[in-house]
Design a protein around this motif. Sequence first.
Motif, PDB file in Angstrom:
ATOM      1  N   LEU A  86      50.095  33.292  -5.235  1.00 28.31           N
ATOM      2  CA  LEU A  86      49.586  32.027  -4.713  1.00 28.31           C
ATOM      3  C   LEU A  86      48.561  31.386  -5.642  1.00 28.31           C
ATOM      4  O   LEU A  86      48.486  30.158  -5.725  1.00 28.31           O
ATOM      5  CB  LEU A  86      48.949  32.248  -3.337  1.00 28.31           C
ATOM      6  CG  LEU A  86      49.886  32.660  -2.193  1.00 28.31           C
ATOM      7  CD1 LEU A  86      49.086  32.865  -0.909  1.00 28.31           C
ATOM      8  CD2 LEU A  86      50.978  31.628  -1.985  1.00 28.31           C
ATOM      9  N   HIS A  87      47.768  32.214  -6.337  1.00 27.68           N
ATOM     10  CA  HIS A  87      46.707  31.651  -7.177  1.00 27.68           C
ATOM     11  C   HIS A  87      47.255  30.855  -8.353  1.00 27.68           C
ATOM     12  O   HIS A  87      46.519  30.106  -8.993  1.00 27.68           O
ATOM     13  CB  HIS A  87      45.802  32.773  -7.682  1.00 27.68           C
ATOM     14  CG  HIS A  87      46.441  33.676  -8.704  1.00 27.68           C
ATOM     15  ND1 HIS A  87      47.280  34.712  -8.353  1.00 27.68           N
ATOM     16  CD2 HIS A  87      46.378  33.675 -10.051  1.00 27.68           C
ATOM     17  CE1 HIS A  87      47.699  35.310  -9.451  1.00 27.68           C
ATOM     18  NE2 HIS A  87      47.167  34.711 -10.497  1.00 27.68           N
ATOM     19  N   ARG A  88      48.553  30.984  -8.650  1.00 24.26           N
ATOM     20  CA  ARG A  88      49.143  30.256  -9.775  1.00 24.26           C
ATOM     21  C   ARG A  88      49.608  28.859  -9.369  1.00 24.26           C
ATOM     22  O   ARG A  88      49.959  28.056 -10.232  1.00 24.26           O
ATOM     23  CB  ARG A  88      50.330  31.051 -10.347  1.00 24.26           C
ATOM     24  CG  ARG A  88      49.932  32.412 -10.916  1.00 24.26           C
ATOM     25  CD  ARG A  88      51.150  33.145 -11.452  1.00 24.26           C
ATOM     26  NE  ARG A  88      51.776  32.398 -12.535  1.00 24.26           N
ATOM     27  CZ  ARG A  88      52.988  32.690 -13.032  1.00 24.26           C
ATOM     28  NH1 ARG A  88      53.677  33.704 -12.522  1.00 24.26           N
ATOM     29  NH2 ARG A  88      53.485  31.976 -14.020  1.00 24.26           N
ATOM     30  N   LEU A  89      49.641  28.570  -8.076  1.00 28.32           N
ATOM     31  CA  LEU A  89      50.096  27.258  -7.618  1.00 28.32           C
ATOM     32  C   LEU A  89      49.054  26.200  -7.953  1.00 28.32           C
ATOM     33  O   LEU A  89      47.883  26.334  -7.595  1.00 28.32           O
ATOM     34  CB  LEU A  89      50.342  27.274  -6.112  1.00 28.32           C
ATOM     35  CG  LEU A  89      51.489  28.169  -5.614  1.00 28.32           C
ATOM     36  CD1 LEU A  89      51.505  28.196  -4.086  1.00 28.32           C
ATOM     37  CD2 LEU A  89      52.819  27.669  -6.136  1.00 28.32           C
ATOM     38  N   LEU A  90      49.461  25.147  -8.639  1.00 29.57           N
ATOM     39  CA  LEU A  90      48.544  24.064  -8.996  1.00 29.57           C
ATOM     40  C   LEU A  90      48.412  23.057  -7.871  1.00 29.57           C
ATOM     41  O   LEU A  90      47.312  22.666  -7.494  1.00 29.57           O
ATOM     42  CB  LEU A  90      49.031  23.365 -10.266  1.00 29.57           C
ATOM     43  CG  LEU A  90      48.961  24.162 -11.569  1.00 29.57           C
ATOM     44  CD1 LEU A  90      49.588  23.360 -12.700  1.00 29.57           C
ATOM     45  CD2 LEU A  90      47.517  24.496 -11.897  1.00 29.57           C
ATOM     46  N   CYS A  91      49.533  22.597  -7.366  1.00 25.67           N
ATOM     47  CA  CYS A  91      49.547  21.578  -6.323  1.00 25.67           C
ATOM     48  C   CYS A  91      50.976  21.443  -5.833  1.00 25.67           C
ATOM     49  O   CYS A  91      51.886  22.080  -6.368  1.00 25.67           O
ATOM     50  CB  CYS A  91      49.025  20.228  -6.839  1.00 25.67           C
ATOM     51  SG  CYS A  91      49.906  19.615  -8.295  1.00 25.67           S
ATOM     52  N   GLY A  92      51.190  20.626  -4.826  1.00 24.93           N
ATOM     53  CA  GLY A  92      52.528  20.425  -4.293  1.00 24.93           C
ATOM     54  C   GLY A  92      52.690  19.007  -3.790  1.00 24.93           C
ATOM     55  O   GLY A  92      51.768  18.188  -3.851  1.00 24.93           O
ATOM     56  N   THR A 115      43.427  29.300   2.546  1.00 25.68           N
ATOM     57  CA  THR A 115      43.818  30.678   2.236  1.00 25.68           C
ATOM     58  C   THR A 115      45.081  30.720   1.392  1.00 25.68           C
ATOM     59  O   THR A 115      45.378  31.742   0.769  1.00 25.68           O
ATOM     60  CB  THR A 115      44.039  31.485   3.527  1.00 25.68           C
ATOM     61  OG1 THR A 115      45.081  30.877   4.305  1.00 25.68           O
ATOM     62  CG2 THR A 115      42.768  31.576   4.344  1.00 25.68           C
ATOM     63  N   VAL A 116      45.857  29.631   1.382  1.00 25.19           N
ATOM     64  CA  VAL A 116      47.018  29.509   0.499  1.00 25.19           C
ATOM     65  C   VAL A 116      46.597  28.780  -0.772  1.00 25.19           C
ATOM     66  O   VAL A 116      46.922  29.195  -1.884  1.00 25.19           O
ATOM     67  CB  VAL A 116      48.176  28.767   1.201  1.00 25.19           C
ATOM     68  CG1 VAL A 116      49.369  28.586   0.268  1.00 25.19           C
ATOM     69  CG2 VAL A 116      48.600  29.523   2.468  1.00 25.19           C
ATOM     70  N   GLY A 117      45.880  27.673  -0.600  1.00 31.43           N
ATOM     71  CA  GLY A 117      45.224  27.032  -1.733  1.00 31.43           C
ATOM     72  C   GLY A 117      46.074  26.136  -2.584  1.00 31.43           C
ATOM     73  O   GLY A 117      45.733  25.891  -3.745  1.00 31.43           O
ATOM     74  N   ARG A 121      39.575  35.373   9.184  1.00 34.88           N
ATOM     75  CA  ARG A 121      41.042  35.468   9.161  1.00 34.88           C
ATOM     76  C   ARG A 121      41.451  36.589   8.218  1.00 34.88           C
ATOM     77  O   ARG A 121      40.789  36.832   7.210  1.00 34.88           O
ATOM     78  CB  ARG A 121      41.648  34.138   8.728  1.00 34.88           C
ATOM     79  CG  ARG A 121      41.387  33.011   9.722  1.00 34.88           C
ATOM     80  CD  ARG A 121      42.300  31.837   9.458  1.00 34.88           C
ATOM     81  NE  ARG A 121      41.850  31.033   8.330  1.00 34.88           N
ATOM     82  CZ  ARG A 121      42.613  30.131   7.708  1.00 34.88           C
ATOM     83  NH1 ARG A 121      43.867  29.952   8.074  1.00 34.88           N
ATOM     84  NH2 ARG A 121      42.123  29.418   6.713  1.00 34.88           N
ATOM     85  N   HIS A 122      42.603  37.211   8.520  1.00 37.20           N
ATOM     86  CA  HIS A 122      43.023  38.360   7.732  1.00 37.20           C
ATOM     87  C   HIS A 122      44.315  38.131   6.950  1.00 37.20           C
ATOM     88  O   HIS A 122      44.657  38.949   6.093  1.00 37.20           O
ATOM     89  CB  HIS A 122      43.191  39.578   8.640  1.00 37.20           C
ATOM     90  CG  HIS A 122      41.920  40.006   9.305  1.00 37.20           C
ATOM     91  ND1 HIS A 122      40.809  40.425   8.598  1.00 37.20           N
ATOM     92  CD2 HIS A 122      41.559  40.056  10.612  1.00 37.20           C
ATOM     93  CE1 HIS A 122      39.835  40.735   9.421  1.00 37.20           C
ATOM     94  NE2 HIS A 122      40.258  40.506  10.661  1.00 37.20           N
ATOM     95  N   VAL A 123      45.043  37.067   7.234  1.00 40.65           N
ATOM     96  CA  VAL A 123      46.299  36.796   6.521  1.00 40.65           C
ATOM     97  C   VAL A 123      46.278  35.351   6.043  1.00 40.65           C
ATOM     98  O   VAL A 123      45.651  34.492   6.667  1.00 40.65           O
ATOM     99  CB  VAL A 123      47.531  37.034   7.420  1.00 40.65           C
ATOM    100  CG1 VAL A 123      47.643  38.502   7.787  1.00 40.65           C
ATOM    101  CG2 VAL A 123      47.477  36.172   8.672  1.00 40.65           C
ATOM    102  N   PRO A 124      46.945  35.049   4.914  1.00 43.17           N
ATOM    103  CA  PRO A 124      46.978  33.667   4.435  1.00 43.17           C
ATOM    104  C   PRO A 124      47.864  32.798   5.314  1.00 43.17           C
ATOM    105  O   PRO A 124      48.858  33.261   5.878  1.00 43.17           O
ATOM    106  CB  PRO A 124      47.547  33.799   3.017  1.00 43.17           C
ATOM    107  CG  PRO A 124      48.332  35.070   3.046  1.00 43.17           C
ATOM    108  CD  PRO A 124      47.611  35.978   3.994  1.00 43.17           C
ATOM    109  N   GLY A 125      47.481  31.550   5.410  1.00 41.24           N
ATOM    110  CA  GLY A 125      48.262  30.607   6.197  1.00 41.24           C
ATOM    111  C   GLY A 125      47.733  30.451   7.602  1.00 41.24           C
ATOM    112  O   GLY A 125      47.106  31.351   8.147  1.00 41.24           O
TER     113      GLY A 125
END
Length: 335
Positions: free
Chosen positions: A1-7, A84-86, A246-250
């Motif tokens: 997930l940390h590699r995602l720039l934008c969407g 948390t997804v970012g 929170r414990h999980v992303p999203g």
Amino acid sequence: LHRLLCGLNLDMVGEKQEVTGSVFLLERPGEALSGFATDLVAALRERLFAEGVSHGQRGRFALVRLAETPFSGGSDHYILSDPTVGCDTPMVIQWPDRFYHTTADTLDKVDPNSLARAATLAAVYGWWVATATSRDVHWLAHELHGRWRSRVIAEAQAARSAALQPYLSNGPTVPAAARLRYLADRQQEAVERLCRLDPEFDPVPWQLSAGQFALEELSCLDDAAGAVEWPPAEELGRAAALVPQRHVPGPISPGMLLARMTEEQRARWRTLTKRVPDADLLGVLVQYWSDGRRTLAEVAEMVALESGRWEPQFVCDYCTLLADLGGLELREDCP
């Protein structure tokens, strides 16, 4: 997930506006994750859709209805733009639609030219992000700063107008001074995110400029426009110091957990949603601002700064219900 720039979320694009009654909307992500994507899409859209020429050939404009709106939840950008997804992800959508989710929503409601505009916008956006140079990123920093300044000026003037009509108030509202400081903070995070496009980009001068501009607007506010106690007096008692973790992303939707609810929990959820307008959206914002460091009182403040809605009891009740369902943990101290 940390590699995602934008969407970019394309939802219900390609509609025939004159038939469906729709507007080509650009919806910003939630403000807990500030970034550059929405302003980039807005800038590209203005240039790509300027197909009309004014009388005298002196101005260009869009031949379709366009607008920009704040985050409203739902659709895929609601997941991607969760902090948390970012993944900074705005949405483009045609709305309203008089045939939405009906058997009358048939192919004759689709406009090939509208589809082409949406596809071109998405392609140019993707290409720009993939090939951006340092010079491009510097241009985008100017674009972000100019558009942000326009929003700040508009909000400050709206506060002055509201101060002249206090009889229209429906209860505790976010004072202009707190809102402007909040907007400066969000802008400082947004320009910081440009470093993901260019590691050599220096956000500090832009952050300092945003802070200074907000201070200048604050100094020009009338006393009545900013004279509101903020945050309001404490309402949550000891629960205010609890920290939602929170414990999980999203994001987690209580609706998705409905099958796991007891009758008592379902009754609590129904009561909560009936008591508080737009409970689903506010619940999403509560989750977004719950970063494992903020207390319930601080989360309530951030939700109010974004939405304009001061609902501390809702924040407490919502997080308590999610904790009962295993969706998050309410800690008594901050790590």
